[in-house]
Design an enzyme around this catalytic site. Sequence first.
Site, mmCIF file in Angstrom:
data_model
loop_
_atom_site.group_PDB
_atom_site.id
_atom_site.type_symbol
_atom_site.label_atom_id
_atom_site.label_comp_id
_atom_site.label_asym_id
_atom_site.label_seq_id
_atom_site.Cartn_x
_atom_site.Cartn_y
_atom_site.Cartn_z
ATOM 1 N N SER A 118 35.566 74.015 36.275
ATOM 2 C CA SER A 118 35.958 72.945 36.576
ATOM 3 C C SER A 118 36.948 73.395 37.738
ATOM 4 O O SER A 118 36.926 73.330 38.239
ATOM 5 C CB SER A 118 36.423 72.176 35.637
ATOM 6 O OG SER A 118 36.590 70.614 35.648
ATOM 7 N N ASP A 177 26.245 66.725 33.104
ATOM 8 C CA ASP A 177 27.480 66.640 33.498
ATOM 9 C C ASP A 177 28.300 65.616 33.582
ATOM 10 O O ASP A 177 27.896 64.663 34.084
ATOM 11 C CB ASP A 177 28.228 67.887 34.218
ATOM 12 C CG ASP A 177 29.616 68.171 34.193
ATOM 13 O OD1 ASP A 177 30.616 67.723 34.170
ATOM 14 O OD2 ASP A 177 29.868 69.041 34.486
ATOM 15 N N HIS A 200 28.919 69.514 30.396
ATOM 16 C CA HIS A 200 30.579 69.881 31.212
ATOM 17 C C HIS A 200 30.684 71.080 30.274
ATOM 18 O O HIS A 200 31.902 72.144 30.296
ATOM 19 C CB HIS A 200 31.418 68.731 31.268
ATOM 20 C CG HIS A 200 32.697 69.166 32.513
ATOM 21 N ND1 HIS A 200 32.035 69.644 33.721
ATOM 22 C CD2 HIS A 200 34.156 69.855 32.297
ATOM 23 C CE1 HIS A 200 33.512 69.986 34.583
ATOM 24 N NE2 HIS A 200 34.779 69.880 33.656
#
Lengths: 294, 294
Positions: free
Chosen positions: B149, B225, B258
């Site tokens: 991320s 995600d 995620h």
Amino acid sequence: MTTTREISRSRIFGGQQLRFAHRSSVLDCAMTFGVYLPPQAEYEAVPALYWLSGLTCTDENFVVKAGAQRLASELGLAIVCPDTSPRGTDLPGEHDDWDFGSGAGFYINATEAPWSAHYNMYDYVTRELPALVEAKLPLTDKRSVSGHSMGGHGALICALKDPQRYLSASAFAPICHPSESPWGIKAFSHYLGDDRNAWREWDATQLVSSVGTQLPILIDQGTADEFLGEELKPGNFEQACIGTHHPLEVRMQGGYDHSYYFIASFIDDHLRYHARALGLVVVQPNSGLQANTG
Amino acid sequence: MTTTREISRSRIFGGQQLRFAHRSSVLDCAMTFGVYLPPQAEYEAVPALYWLSGLTCTDENFVVKAGAQRLASELGLAIVCPDTSPRGTDLPGEHDDWDFGSGAGFYINATEAPWSAHYNMYDYVTRELPALVEAKLPLTDKRSVSGHSMGGHGALICALKDPQRYLSASAFAPICHPSESPWGIKAFSHYLGDDRNAWREWDATQLVSSVGTQLPILIDQGTADEFLGEELKPGNFEQACIGTHHPLEVRMQGGYDHSYYFIASFIDDHLRYHARALGLVVVQPNSGLQANTG
């Protein structure tokens, strides 16, 4: 059953990590638990390992830290993770200590007020929760049990008290003789009262001498575990097993401590051990251990 | 160097999970970081993967949740895990938001006051920390970089800005085009000011068009995600790579979100990818990916 609610669902290693909330009747409170479903569960019911966690843990520690889903997805093994005590109750002193009350149910059925109204974790993890997940999810009634520390104690007493419910049992750094450990004495005094005769049926080292069952037990124990001498006492359990010819393998793992780093390092051995007992195909065994499947 | 203090040490998969505290000169504050040393490090210096974590993380999330130590111990690969921002400072508004300030350093060098006095995470993770661990621990100067991320963004800009420092680069669900994502715009506005020309050198999608290097990049991205469309934008980076013929593989992983469950599911592929580039023996490759070792 209809009130069981899915809290979260994440894909992991091709399977699903699920978390549920429900109201437990034997605990008389709201509870959460986790279930890992391997990819095979999309097509058929799969057997399950019940994992009992240690002091201060919730249903989430093992799920997040142990790294068990990788091999479980290969083996086709589900993993059911209950919480470690009743929750949402506010009994006197319940939340004051990290080693007693909430987060420290010890997987026994309490007999002393006020604990006996809620602290029936043994019935919860051996009866209510299996019935619930086997009805709701694609799980067979083939079960194994394992756990860590307080949960290792839980796994031992589940296997010794009701061996027909499990095809194999193992433990990481279990509290082997709670009647002789400060953690166990504190918990048992409150949950069961001061009469130590009542403690015998919840103490693995005492139980193993009185049961006739022969479900083999695998224990991993780190030599650098800070709780080894005072709280865990695997030697006491080993002596009792020798005395009654109970099958046991204790592996002392050099330099490992009490943390999840220790569990992660050896969980694959335990998963393969249970998978063999549960009749699953173990493609790449790395251990000569054989569980009794009878 | 002499003030670097070991906070903890645990054996895991035959190696050691270490955690250190030290005072960073480029950040002008006290910091912590983690290092996994595989068993091979007892006998020889080993190469290292630098892992950059995402928003709200510390140096501990990857260490506890990713399950990377198992394969790293087989490969003989160290893993260095820095924190995600300066710590212990109390700049105005620094701790108000989860996506800005502490826990959100974005791996850039800030130019705007008051951030520029501390928020120099790029220099920290690419210069100061490698120099420290390579002097103190049995690590070679062969490095790879990866992250998740915000840390995936960090890994991309490290690889694109200074490819001589790394032999391979990868990312999980990276923020690919921070100048066009709400997280990135918020951070860059504060750290770099409102002149968007100054943002270009910290934005992977813009950087890739202006650099001449050809370090191949591997990206895994989950299709479920929740941040994919608004914050991550891998398609923008892919388009920029196509335009400049930069080697890139983006793997869209069906149904993954995620979380660290996603990272755990594919970290082994990334470790093998980096191990090949670092010249390690990869016994059981499960991926056809080849990193450029030149």
